[in-house]
Enzyme design. Sequence first.
Site, PDB file in Angstrom:
ATOM      1  N   LYS A 197       0.853  -1.184   0.000  1.00 52.54           N
ATOM      2  CA  LYS A 197       0.000   0.000   0.000  1.00 52.54           C
ATOM      3  C   LYS A 197       0.886   1.229   0.000  1.00 52.54           C
ATOM      4  O   LYS A 197       1.707   1.426   0.901  1.00 52.54           O
ATOM      5  CB  LYS A 197      -0.912  -0.005   1.238  1.00 52.54           C
ATOM      6  CG  LYS A 197      -1.742   1.268   1.368  1.00 52.54           C
ATOM      7  CD  LYS A 197      -2.805   1.154   2.432  1.00 52.54           C
ATOM      8  CE  LYS A 197      -3.514   2.483   2.605  1.00 52.54           C
ATOM      9  NZ  LYS A 197      -4.560   2.427   3.628  1.00 52.54           N
ATOM     10  N   LYS A 250      -2.325  -1.596  -3.836  1.00 55.87           N
ATOM     11  CA  LYS A 250      -3.121  -0.375  -3.817  1.00 55.87           C
ATOM     12  C   LYS A 250      -2.248   0.860  -3.868  1.00 55.87           C
ATOM     13  O   LYS A 250      -1.276   0.896  -3.120  1.00 55.87           O
ATOM     14  CB  LYS A 250      -3.931  -0.399  -2.514  1.00 55.87           C
ATOM     15  CG  LYS A 250      -4.672   0.834  -2.162  1.00 55.87           C
ATOM     16  CD  LYS A 250      -5.372   0.629  -0.847  1.00 55.87           C
ATOM     17  CE  LYS A 250      -6.048   1.931  -0.495  1.00 55.87           C
ATOM     18  NZ  LYS A 250      -6.182   2.114   0.902  1.00 55.87           N
TER      19      LYS A 250
HETATM   20  C1  PBG Z   1      -7.659   3.428   5.573  1.00 61.12           C
HETATM   21  C2  PBG Z   1      -7.847   3.280   4.115  1.00 61.12           C
HETATM   22  C3  PBG Z   1      -7.608   4.227   3.110  1.00 61.12           C
HETATM   23  C4  PBG Z   1      -8.016   3.656   1.923  1.00 61.12           C
HETATM   24  C5  PBG Z   1      -8.474   2.378   2.232  1.00 61.12           C
HETATM   25  N1  PBG Z   1      -8.343   2.162   3.585  1.00 61.12           N
HETATM   26  C6  PBG Z   1      -7.139   5.605   3.195  1.00 61.12           C
HETATM   27  C7  PBG Z   1      -5.760   5.926   3.558  1.00 61.12           C
HETATM   28  O1  PBG Z   1      -4.915   5.055   3.757  1.00 61.12           O
HETATM   29  O2  PBG Z   1      -5.512   7.121   3.695  1.00 61.12           O
HETATM   30  C8  PBG Z   1      -7.962   4.343   0.594  1.00 61.12           C
HETATM   31  C9  PBG Z   1      -9.030   3.937  -0.348  1.00 61.12           C
HETATM   32  C10 PBG Z   1      -9.313   4.870  -1.452  1.00 61.12           C
HETATM   33  O3  PBG Z   1      -8.655   5.905  -1.681  1.00 61.12           O
HETATM   34  O4  PBG Z   1     -10.263   4.561  -2.160  1.00 61.12           O
HETATM   35  N2  PBG Z   1      -6.351   3.246   6.004  1.00 61.12           N
HETATM   36 ZN    ZN Z   2      -5.995   4.025   8.095  1.00 59.35          ZN
END
Ligand code: PBG
Ligand code: ZN
Length: 327
Positions: A197, A250
């Site tokens: 991520k 992601k």
């Molecule tokens: C929470 C989370 C996020 C996303 C999924 N789970 C946001 C982040 O990490 O700031 C992002 C999903 C998206 O942008 O559609 N940690």
């Molecule tokens: Zn988070």
Amino acid sequence: MTFYRGRRLRQTEEMRAFFCETAPVLRENLIMPYFVVETEDQSLEKEIASMPGQYQLSLSKLEEHVAKAVDNGLHSVILFGIPKAKDEQASQAYAENGIVQQAVRQLKKRFPKLFIITDVCLCEYMSHGHCGVLTKQGTVLNDPSLEYLAKTAVSQAQAGSDMVAPSDMMDGRVAAIREALDANGLSMTPIMSYAAKYASAYYGPFRDAAESAPACGDRKTYQMDPGNSREALREVFADLDEGADALIVKPAGPYGDILRMVRDNVDVHVCAYQVSGEYALIRAAGLNGWVDEQRVIMESLTGLKRAGADSIITYFTEYVLEKGLAR
Ligand code: PBG
Ligand code: ZN
């Protein structure tokens, strides 16, 4: 003269379908994200400004949306919660009657066959919006966050979640969650970890939707640097060693190389998360009539399958099902 006649195999629709290397996008491949709000106002269905067509939903409205989507062939959802109150222990993340826990119970009751995934993170429940415990100096502490994450996963699974998906990027969270699930008689609950991520600007609209933007600093001390790819494999193998059953990459589209690399190096299910910013870009151009939106959506999803994704989390799921664009 002899040369390669690539056009030979492209002459008709039937021929092209026969020679297509990537399986069509199936309804079973798609996971719809929902934002459920803890509120008295059960008519709440508030469109997210930066994500036209996506909403913050009350429990009742969530059920309405899911009912319609299930009629259209929806198989799977991932749930995000927006609690009434946030604090510095993210207590609503693991409250027995937290909003996600309530949503899981309600959806399971009405749609027993729906595959319900729950996002495990603390940012939506922390007053400061970080994914872990924060010191006064603004440092996100790793190990103290693990206990909260594990409690969150356990409480979601106890509510009936079919699979937990930790998105926090703290080190050791998969091991902590696996241990806590097992200790609570939940050894059959799978973990799909957000293994690779990235610290991405593409999450902007999500943070409006989930009201989870960090109040200070950013997420670069825990999410990955967009320039790194070898590091993605280290994260992936660490999560697998700790007991992850499936993995998420992601964002998705701009990270197709990472998806391919992960797919080629592991034997578990790999999910691509087409994030909020990817949705916003396509939708905005579509609404302006600048692109053929349906075709761009399907091309973006096909691209992810071609890159190796087994499943895709996408905000377009409801729309794709409604328009009958998936098989
Ligand atoms: C929470 C989370 C996020 C996303 C999924 N789970 C946001 C982040 O990490 O700031 C992002 C999903 C998206 O942008 O559609 N940690
Ligand atoms: Zn988070």
